[in-house]
Design an enzyme around this catalytic site. Structure first.
Site, PDB file in Angstrom:
ATOM      1  N   SER A 247      -6.133   8.372  -7.099  1.00 27.66           N
ATOM      2  CA  SER A 247      -6.006   8.410  -8.559  1.00 27.66           C
ATOM      3  C   SER A 247      -7.123   9.186  -9.234  1.00 27.66           C
ATOM      4  O   SER A 247      -8.196   9.376  -8.673  1.00 27.66           O
ATOM      5  CB  SER A 247      -5.967   7.018  -9.183  1.00 27.66           C
ATOM      6  OG  SER A 247      -5.028   6.201  -8.542  1.00 27.66           O
ATOM      7  N   ASP A 319     -15.266  -0.092   1.787  1.00 27.82           N
ATOM      8  CA  ASP A 319     -14.897  -0.629   3.098  1.00 27.82           C
ATOM      9  C   ASP A 319     -14.704  -2.139   2.976  1.00 27.82           C
ATOM     10  O   ASP A 319     -15.677  -2.898   2.957  1.00 27.82           O
ATOM     11  CB  ASP A 319     -15.999  -0.302   4.112  1.00 27.82           C
ATOM     12  CG  ASP A 319     -15.578  -0.604   5.542  1.00 27.82           C
ATOM     13  OD1 ASP A 319     -14.440  -1.071   5.722  1.00 27.82           O
ATOM     14  OD2 ASP A 319     -16.381  -0.377   6.457  1.00 27.82           O
TER      15      ASP A 319
END
Length: 794
Positions: A247, A319
């Site tokens: 995005s 992560d």
């Protein structure tokens, strides 16, 4: 002759009859956009104005009525989409599609999303506004399920209707969260590179992680103004519901706009599909107003705006998913080693119902780190137990309150409290308001591992030394509030430091971020038209430079006439991806050949995953810069070590030869629109033939490419044909100097019902970079041609 005339009359009669029956069937089954309907559990009339593009503007006396109406209206346009998306997490796609999706069902049902949902639901506050409005929304869906027309897809596949529950909503949260994750594609590949190829190969790949980054700085003021990888990749590729990808978003401060008010922009990148991902709606009550974009089965919008503030999101790409190697007890493989002894696995028995076949039952082992993937990924060759530790299922889930809170905020401080509750997936949440505040929040539950532990490879589950030491408080997350630059932006790139170090993740390279910054720095008088143009921008900030860097190592003396002509075109390219551009066609084939000649000999079957990964994007520029590299040598050629120049020259010549064979000898005819296209596929339309023509939208020629702002995502492969799979799932521009005329567009249309006029009415405008008005003006809305009144049913 009379017999022929009589036969012809019968044929004509039958054709007319079929046409009439189809017309009648379509009218009976199209959504109801006008007239009156009686709905149970309403306390007062609700008036729904449908504007020219099919967006429902819901006017109600209270929010409970409004959300009940939203559920009903949303279902009549998107019930098929709701049915698909609720089936993913519990592994129920095979019930309707058959054995081809068994591996998908086994995988998702084994992740623990359902179990996490049960745990979360048991602890919900049943008296909270978020819970009660969610139940009203579900009530609306279920009333339509009982009384509304049955979608054609249900009839074609023989789907039995089942009531929707709040667990379906949490299952959607779970699927959405997993589709954001990247570790499942990268960590196993990096582990394999280390274990099969060795440390020199790994070191060169990892060396790219700290280079070619544009870091999202925390420049703010304190004042607030009001194999494994390949299997998982294959599973995600065959999903009938699109994954969330990346995005763009930027918010421009008042001092940098022509009219002196904040301008907000956002375009989340999601897999293209039909129906489109987002459902636009506008709710207005005496105490609440929001123009939102909702995912199927989510009552509260993840993107939205009103006259006071606007918000949106991009993928943070932190992560939040790690893999642990467990060590089984040699005396009993039902238990595994922990730091101080052994612990029994939890076991979960799952059954997959298969249309046209026998049910299949399997057992998932679960360690303290998470489910053992060996049992739920059929092609996982590693004999060691590999557990997936995913923050989404490990920590408290407050996503319902988050989505309610961000859509019901009264101030930037209020908004900040809501985004602080996000644990996973990690999101860049973007904010702008009418009081001239702008903000970016890196929202996720960040954590700390011991120093020097590299989380992008398999961790040791038995030692106790690789555990998460601490979860960080949200106050330590990167963020930027009212920065001196007068803008905030996000394009899935590296956020600023956390505790003195760049936080690990799977961030995109600088391409889109750099272009956004260059355009924002260029002027201080932005208008919404300028921002709308930016959202459709197709100039790469880096591809033309990569092309020139590669061309430096092509041996020009070996080139023929056509190769020299293509060389000149590519050398003079400015990175623009227009339909008539020639250089992108040359560049992308050259890039494929370069990557193939550099990496495929070592990676083997893993190359197809690597070539279209975030890892490859990060490595590319660094690899081109290397004069000496273990990857340059083609290990398939004996008694010879290739040089950088040999690999690049071979790649260039192969690219030109391929294009001559594919597109003809005339280089000037190799335009970008000959090799790239976009088609929005319906789950049934994927079968091809007449079903494709009925259900799919497109194909269309378009502009754009990988990692430009108008991000048209495709896979590089041997075919040389680039079928766009993902891109902007919506484009929005909210200008607080003229908020009632803000701009928006989605890729196809509001409705997922093929008999609706709004099934694909936005498709061509979207491809052409045009916009529709996101209406907030009450007088204008009430002029709508289609008005539906929902009345309380006695």
């Amino acid at each position: 002759m009379k017999f022929l005339k009589k036969g012809l009359k019968i044929v004509v009669f039958l054709v007319i009859l079929i046409v009439v029956l189809i017309f009648v069937y379509s009218k009976v089954n199209e959504p109801k956009y006008s007239g009156e309907l009686e709905i149970k559990n309403l306390s007062d009339d609700v008036t729904v104005y449908f504007d020219e593009i099919g967006v429902p503007h819901i006017n109600a006396q209270n929010q409970k009525d409004a959300y009940l109406a939203l559920g009903y209206i949303h279902a009549q346009d998107r019930l098929w989409q709701m049915e698909l998306i609720r089936r993913i997490a519990p592994g129920r796609l095979s019930e309707i599609f058959g054995k081809d999706l068994v591996s998908t069902d086994v995988f998702f049902s084994g992740l623990g999303i359902e179990e996490a949902a049960d745990k979360t639901i048991a602890g919900l506050d049943k008296s909270s506004d978020s819970y009660m409005l969610t139940q009203a929304y579900l009530d609306g869906i279920n009333q339509y399920l009982e009384e509304g027309s049955t979608p054609l897809e249900f009839r074609l596949l023989g789907i039995e209707k089942e009531k929707y529950t709040i667990k379906d909503i949490y299952n959607v949260f779970g699927y959405m969260s997993f589709s954001f994750a990247v570790a499942h594609k990268t960590d196993p590949l990096l582990t394999e590179i280390k274990e099969k190829l060795g440390k020199p190969y790994l070191d060169e790949v990892l060396g790219a992680y700290s280079k070619n980054l544009l870091i999202n700085k925390m420049d703010s003021v304190s004042k607030i103004n009001s194999n494994f990888s390949k299997s998982v990749s294959a599973i995600m590729d065959q999903m009938p519901v699109p994954p969330l990808i990346g995005s763009n978003s930027w918010v421009i401060g008042a001092d940098k706009t022509k009219n002196g008010k904040v301008i907000f922009a956002n375009d989340p990148h999601i897999g293209y599909s039909q129906p489109s991902v987002w459902y636009q709606n506008h709710i207005k009550t005496p105490d609440f107003e929001m123009y939102g974009f909702n995912i199927a089965l989510m009552p509260f919008p993840l993107l939205g705006h009103n006259k006071n503030y606007a918000y949106g999101l991009t993928m943070l790409a932190n992560d939040d998913l790690n893999f642990y190697i467990e060590e089984n007890n040699p005396k009993n493989d039902e238990s595994y080693k922990i730091e101080n002894g052994y612990q029994f696995y939890e076991t979960r028995t799952k059954t997959i119902n298969i249309k046209g076949g026998a049910d299949t039952t399997f057992t998932v082992k679960v360690s303290k780190h998470g489910p053992i993937m060996n049992g739920i990924i059929s092609h996982l060759e590693d004999e060691r137990p590999v557990a997936m530790n995913w923050i989404y299922t490990q920590l408290k889930n407050e996503m319902l309150d988050v989505s309610y809170g961000i859509s019901h905020s009264n101030s930037i401080n209020d908004f900040k409290k809501s985004v602080a509750k996000i644990h996973a997936p990690g999101l860049n949440v973007m904010y702008g308001d009418a009081d001239d505040n702008i903000a970016w929040f890196a929202s996720a539950k960040l954590y700390q591992l011991r120093d020097s532990l590299f989380s992008k490879m398999y961790l040791n589950g038995a030692s106790g030394k690789d555990e998460i030491i601490e979860y960080l408080d949200f106050s330590e997350n990167p963020k930027s509030i009212n920065p001196k630059s007068n803008y905030v932006y996000s394009a899935n790139h590296q956020p600023d430091s956390v505790r003195g170090k760049l936080y690990p993740g799977y961030y995109q390279p600088e391409n889109r971020s750099k272009r956004i910054v260059n355009l924002l720095e260029a002027k201080n008088d932005f208008t919404k038209q300028d921002v709308a143009k930016m959202l459709y921008d197709v100039t790469s900030s880096v591809d033309h430079n990569i092309a020139r860097d590669l061309l430096k190592f092509v041996s020009k003396g070996e080139l023929g006439a056509s190769e020299k002509q293509a060389f000149s075109i590519l050398e003079n390219w400015e990175g623009v991806y227009l339909k008539t551009s020639i250089a992108p066609t040359i560049y992308n084939r050259f890039l494929f050949e370069f990557l193939q000649n550099t990496y495929k000999d070592e990676l083997g079957s893993g190359f197809d995953l690597f070539i279209n990964s975030q890892l490859q994007d990060q490595v590319l520029v660094n690899q081109i810069d290397r004069e000496n590299s273990v990857w340059w040598d083609d290990i398939s050629t004996k008694n010879k070590v290739e040089t950088k120049e040999e690999i690049i020259t071979k790649s260039y010549k192969s690219a030109i030869a391929f294009l001559q064979n594919q597109l003809g000898a005339n280089v000037e005819s190799w335009t970008w629109d000959r090799v790239i296209s976009v088609e929005h596929e319906h789950a049934i339309g994927k079968a091809g033939g007449i079903l494709r023509k009925i259900f799919n939208v497109g194909p269309f020629k378009t502009i754009g490419g990988n990692e430009v702002i108008n991000n048209q995502i495709f896979k590089l492969d041997s075919t040389g044909i680039y079928k766009i799979t993902s891109g902007p799932s919506s484009r929005r521009v909210v200008d607080f100097s003229d908020v009632e005329n803000s701009l928006g567009i989605i890729p196809t249309g509001q409705s997922g019902n093929i008999f609706s006029d709004y099934y694909k009415n936005q498709a061509e405008k979207y491809v052409d970079g045009k916009f529709e008005k996101m209406k907030l003006n009450e007088a204008e809305i009430k002029k709508s041609e289609h008005v539906l009144i929902l009345k309380p049913k006695e």
